[in-house]
Design a protein around this motif. Structure first.
Motif, short mmCIF file in Angstrom:
data_model
loop_
_atom_site.label_atom_id
_atom_site.label_comp_id
_atom_site.label_asym_id
_atom_site.label_seq_id
_atom_site.Cartn_x
_atom_site.Cartn_y
_atom_site.Cartn_z
N UNK A 77 14.46 5.28 -28.76
CA UNK A 77 13.15 5.49 -29.24
C UNK A 77 12.51 5.69 -27.57
N UNK A 78 13.00 5.32 -27.10
CA UNK A 78 12.13 6.22 -25.63
C UNK A 78 11.73 7.25 -25.43
N UNK A 79 13.61 7.52 -25.71
CA UNK A 79 13.78 9.24 -24.95
C UNK A 79 13.31 10.27 -26.52
N UNK A 80 13.04 9.72 -27.30
CA UNK A 80 12.39 10.32 -28.92
C UNK A 80 11.03 10.59 -28.25
N UNK A 81 10.49 9.76 -27.92
CA UNK A 81 9.32 9.44 -27.43
C UNK A 81 9.03 10.79 -25.85
N UNK A 82 9.70 10.94 -25.32
CA UNK A 82 9.43 11.62 -24.30
C UNK A 82 10.33 13.29 -25.13
N UNK A 83 11.04 13.14 -26.09
CA UNK A 83 11.31 14.81 -26.29
C UNK A 83 10.01 15.42 -27.02
N UNK A 84 9.39 14.40 -28.23
CA UNK A 84 8.34 14.90 -29.05
C UNK A 84 7.13 14.98 -27.72
N UNK A 85 6.76 14.23 -26.66
CA UNK A 85 6.18 14.42 -25.52
C UNK A 85 5.55 15.56 -25.22
N UNK A 86 7.59 16.65 -24.62
CA UNK A 86 7.51 17.40 -23.97
C UNK A 86 7.18 18.52 -25.30
N UNK A 87 7.96 18.58 -26.23
CA UNK A 87 8.58 19.81 -27.45
C UNK A 87 7.66 20.28 -28.13
N UNK A 88 5.95 18.53 -29.03
CA UNK A 88 5.88 19.23 -30.59
C UNK A 88 5.62 20.66 -30.55
N UNK A 89 5.28 20.72 -31.39
CA UNK A 89 3.93 22.06 -31.36
C UNK A 89 3.02 21.61 -31.69
N UNK A 108 8.41 6.94 -10.67
CA UNK A 108 8.72 8.79 -11.27
C UNK A 108 9.61 8.09 -12.19
N UNK A 109 9.41 9.43 -13.46
CA UNK A 109 10.86 9.16 -14.24
C UNK A 109 10.91 10.71 -15.26
N UNK A 110 10.71 11.40 -14.06
CA UNK A 110 11.14 12.77 -14.80
C UNK A 110 12.07 13.39 -14.67
N UNK A 111 13.17 12.56 -13.91
CA UNK A 111 14.28 13.21 -14.09
C UNK A 111 15.38 12.65 -14.90
N UNK A 112 15.16 11.48 -15.75
CA UNK A 112 15.77 10.76 -17.31
C UNK A 112 15.18 11.56 -18.19
N UNK A 113 13.23 11.82 -18.19
CA UNK A 113 12.22 11.67 -19.23
C UNK A 113 11.54 13.15 -19.37
N UNK A 114 12.04 14.01 -18.65
CA UNK A 114 11.28 15.21 -18.33
C UNK A 114 9.72 14.47 -18.07
N UNK A 115 8.92 16.29 -18.72
CA UNK A 115 7.65 15.91 -17.83
C UNK A 115 6.53 15.51 -19.24
N UNK A 116 7.51 14.41 -19.00
CA UNK A 116 6.53 13.64 -20.63
C UNK A 116 4.65 13.87 -20.52
N UNK A 117 4.54 13.33 -19.09
CA UNK A 117 3.20 13.28 -18.64
C UNK A 117 2.40 14.05 -19.43
N UNK A 118 2.72 15.19 -19.71
CA UNK A 118 1.70 16.41 -19.93
C UNK A 118 1.67 16.43 -20.90
N UNK A 119 1.73 16.11 -22.00
CA UNK A 119 1.56 15.71 -23.39
C UNK A 119 0.39 14.98 -22.87
N UNK A 120 -0.25 14.17 -22.36
CA UNK A 120 -1.20 13.11 -22.43
C UNK A 120 -2.31 14.18 -21.92
N UNK A 121 -3.78 14.81 -23.09
CA UNK A 121 -4.59 15.88 -23.23
C UNK A 121 -5.61 14.89 -24.03
N UNK A 122 -5.57 14.06 -24.51
CA UNK A 122 -7.04 13.82 -24.90
C UNK A 122 -7.42 12.38 -25.22
#
Length: 149
Positions: free
Chosen positions: A1-13, A78-92
């Motif tokens: 689930x963690x990887x799924x959430x991280x993937x959505x945080x990076x790439x969902x439209x 830091x978790x960018x190497x494993x999960x990518x740039x998921x913090x960029x999804x924090x906008x609101x």
């Protein structure tokens, strides 16, 4: 689930889906209850500060013997190497909450992923308001999957 959430945080439209997914990654990595995350303030660092890529402070609920909520600091390495740039999804993020209110149109099958869904001021009510919104809005709930996961 963690990887799924991280993937959505990076790439969902939809930005709100990216935000909620990033919030779930944050809650998971920081070992916070969703209710605690509703009373949290976070700072995301571009480069780690004192070993933390993200730091925050959440507040415990009031207790009959204590009038004021007690602050509890938390840090994420830091978790960018494993999960990518998921913090960029924090906008609101509000001043003291992570999950904002999302107004989803009646009859929507997509939940927060609906193009008509709107972010309102203020925190979502509680874990009972956050989780049903997540369940209806995740692509996984409709049987789709992310590439690479």
């Amino acid at each position: 689930m963690l990887f799924h959430f991280a993937g959505l945080a990076r790439s969902h439209p939809r930005p709100i889906v990216r935000h909620y997914a990033a919030g779930m990654v944050l809650v998971t990595l920081a070992a916070l209850r969703i209710r605690d995350a509703q009373r949290a303030h976070i700072e995301v660092h571009a480069t780690p500060v004192r070993g933390a890529a993200l730091e925050g402070k959440c507040y415990t609920s009031k207790h009959p013997k204590r009038r004021a909520p007690k602050p509890m600091p938390f840090w994420l390495p830091p978790s960018h190497e494993l999960l990518g740039d998921w913090p960029s999804g924090l906008q609101y993020q509000g001043p003291d909450y992570i999950f904002p209110v999302v107004q989803v149109p009646r009859g929507s099958r997509d939940g927060i992923a609906d193009a008509r869904a709107a972010v309102a001021d203020g925190p979502a009510r509680s874990q009972y308001g956050v989780l049903p919104c997540l369940h209806r809005g995740w692509p996984a709930a409709r049987g789709t999957a992310l590439d690479g996961y």
